[in-house]
Design a protein around this motif. Structure first.
Motif, PDB file in Angstrom:
ATOM      1  N   ALA A  86       0.849  -1.186   0.000  1.00 26.88           N
ATOM      2  CA  ALA A  86       0.000   0.000   0.000  1.00 26.88           C
ATOM      3  C   ALA A  86       0.886   1.237   0.000  1.00 26.88           C
ATOM      4  CB  ALA A  86      -0.905   0.005   1.225  1.00 26.88           C
ATOM      5  N   LYS A  87       0.307   2.348  -0.405  1.00 30.16           N
ATOM      6  CA  LYS A  87       1.066   3.593  -0.395  1.00 30.16           C
ATOM      7  C   LYS A  87       1.226   4.085   1.025  1.00 30.16           C
ATOM      8  CE  LYS A  87       0.651   6.927  -3.200  1.00 30.16           C
ATOM      9  NZ  LYS A  87       2.045   6.890  -3.683  1.00 30.16           N
ATOM     10  N   ALA A  88       2.353   4.732   1.273  1.00 30.69           N
ATOM     11  CA  ALA A  88       2.596   5.268   2.610  1.00 30.69           C
ATOM     12  C   ALA A  88       1.658   6.435   2.894  1.00 30.69           C
ATOM     13  CB  ALA A  88       4.045   5.733   2.729  1.00 30.69           C
ATOM     14  N   THR A 102       0.739  10.060   4.544  1.00 33.00           N
ATOM     15  CA  THR A 102       1.502  11.291   4.694  1.00 33.00           C
ATOM     16  C   THR A 102       1.614  11.647   6.171  1.00 33.00           C
ATOM     17  OG1 THR A 102      -0.450  12.709   4.606  1.00 33.00           O
ATOM     18  CG2 THR A 102       0.587  12.113   2.501  1.00 33.00           C
ATOM     19  N   THR A 137      11.762   5.929   6.002  1.00 33.54           N
ATOM     20  CA  THR A 137      10.612   6.696   5.541  1.00 33.54           C
ATOM     21  C   THR A 137      10.674   8.107   6.093  1.00 33.54           C
ATOM     22  OG1 THR A 137       8.185   6.808   5.493  1.00 33.54           O
ATOM     23  CG2 THR A 137       9.189   5.994   7.519  1.00 33.54           C
ATOM     24  N   GLU A 160       6.169   2.567   2.149  1.00 34.51           N
ATOM     25  CA  GLU A 160       5.783   2.039   0.843  1.00 34.51           C
ATOM     26  C   GLU A 160       6.146   0.549   0.784  1.00 34.51           C
ATOM     27  OE1 GLU A 160       4.313   3.654  -1.534  1.00 34.51           O
ATOM     28  OE2 GLU A 160       4.597   5.776  -1.071  1.00 34.51           O
ATOM     29  N   ASN A 216       0.905  -1.211   6.795  1.00 35.64           N
ATOM     30  CA  ASN A 216       2.176  -0.555   6.480  1.00 35.64           C
ATOM     31  C   ASN A 216       2.451   0.631   7.408  1.00 35.64           C
ATOM     32  OD1 ASN A 216       0.128   1.029   5.314  1.00 35.64           O
ATOM     33  ND2 ASN A 216       1.530   1.871   3.790  1.00 35.64           N
TER      34      ASN A 216
END
Length: 258
Positions: free
Chosen positions: A51-53, A55, A110, A150, A224
């Motif tokens: 999955a996308k990180a 913000t 990250t 990510e 994640n």
């Protein structure tokens, strides 16, 4: 009681942090492992799709807020926590994830990171003022960090923490907040067992030749996103008793994670 720089383990945690919480009220606010999970290593492996990180702004919305944990006050932690990993250095690279976890910083690679502090609110259960300075510092303060990754970055970060517990068992040198401390021992400990996997460990810190103090840290992954928890009680530093991470804080924070 002498308050050593060891009390700043992994974060720029100073006596002023608790003073700020008590005087200004700006700081508001572990259970058994599940099944056969090993408390000193990742408690399970996940095959969830990448999955996308999230913000930083999204992570900040997931941090515990005032009123979400009864008996605790939640604060920003801005005056006590380091702003970046450059402020927390160790003499062994494999120990960096441990130090970062205690500083509410991302234990992995990250830039998506958010943090705050959660402290016992004794005023909510008692009306009496502290009788002396030691009583005023007899408060468990937990520093909570959230970070998002990510792909399989979260799993890699958890492995780095687990590997660090083993590699750094003999201790390491730590520089944080302009002061140097010595972690003399790192050992796995029993954690909450929450999330998709978790790692819990204790660290013994030299108190400038006046014995040592033990601190507990837990790192929990859900999807994640990783949550780190580190608790300190300055009044207990000379007692030989380690401050436990409040189960209520871990449970409430992990429950908010997506």
């Amino acid at each position: 009681m002498k308050r050593s720089s060891g009390a700043r383990l992994g974060a720029t945690v100073a006596v002023s942090a608790l003073s700020l919480a008590l005087i200004t009220g700006c700081s508001d606010s572990g259970s058994d492992s599940k099944g056969s999970k090993d408390p000193g290593s990742p408690s399970s492996a996940s095959s969830a799709p990448a999955a996308k990180a999230l913000t930083k702004a999204e992570l900040e919305k997931l941090l515990l807020a005032q009123g979400e944990v009864k008996g605790y006050k939640v604060g920003s932690g801005d005056d006590t926590l380091p702003k970046s990993k450059t402020e927390v250095k160790t003499d062994k690279p494999q120990c960096d994830p441990l130090a970062w976890s205690t500083a509410a910083l991302a234990p992995g690679d990250t830039d998506a990171n958010a943090s705050n502090s959660v402290a016992e609110d004794k005023a909510s259960t008692a009306t009496a003022q502290p009788e002396n300075v030691e009583d005023a510092f007899d408060i468990n303060m937990t520093f909570v960090g959230l970070s998002s990754y990510e792909g399989d970055g979260a799993e890699k970060a958890m492995k780095a923490v687990s590997d660090g517990v083993t590699a750094c068992s003999g201790g390491y040198g730590l520089a944080a907040g302009g002061e140097n401390s010595k972690v003399t021992k790192v050992a796995p400990s029993k954690g909450s067992g929450l999330g998709d996997e978790s790692v819990a460990f204790s660290e013994d810190v030299d108190m400038d030749g006046e014995g040592s103090a033990t601190f507990h840290t837990e790192v929990v992954r859900k999807g994640n996103t990783i949550a780190t928890f580190y608790t300190v009680n300055f009044a207990a530093l000379g007692s030989g008793k380690a401050a436990e991470i409040p189960a209520a804080v871990i449970e409430a924070q992990v429950a908010k994670l997506k």
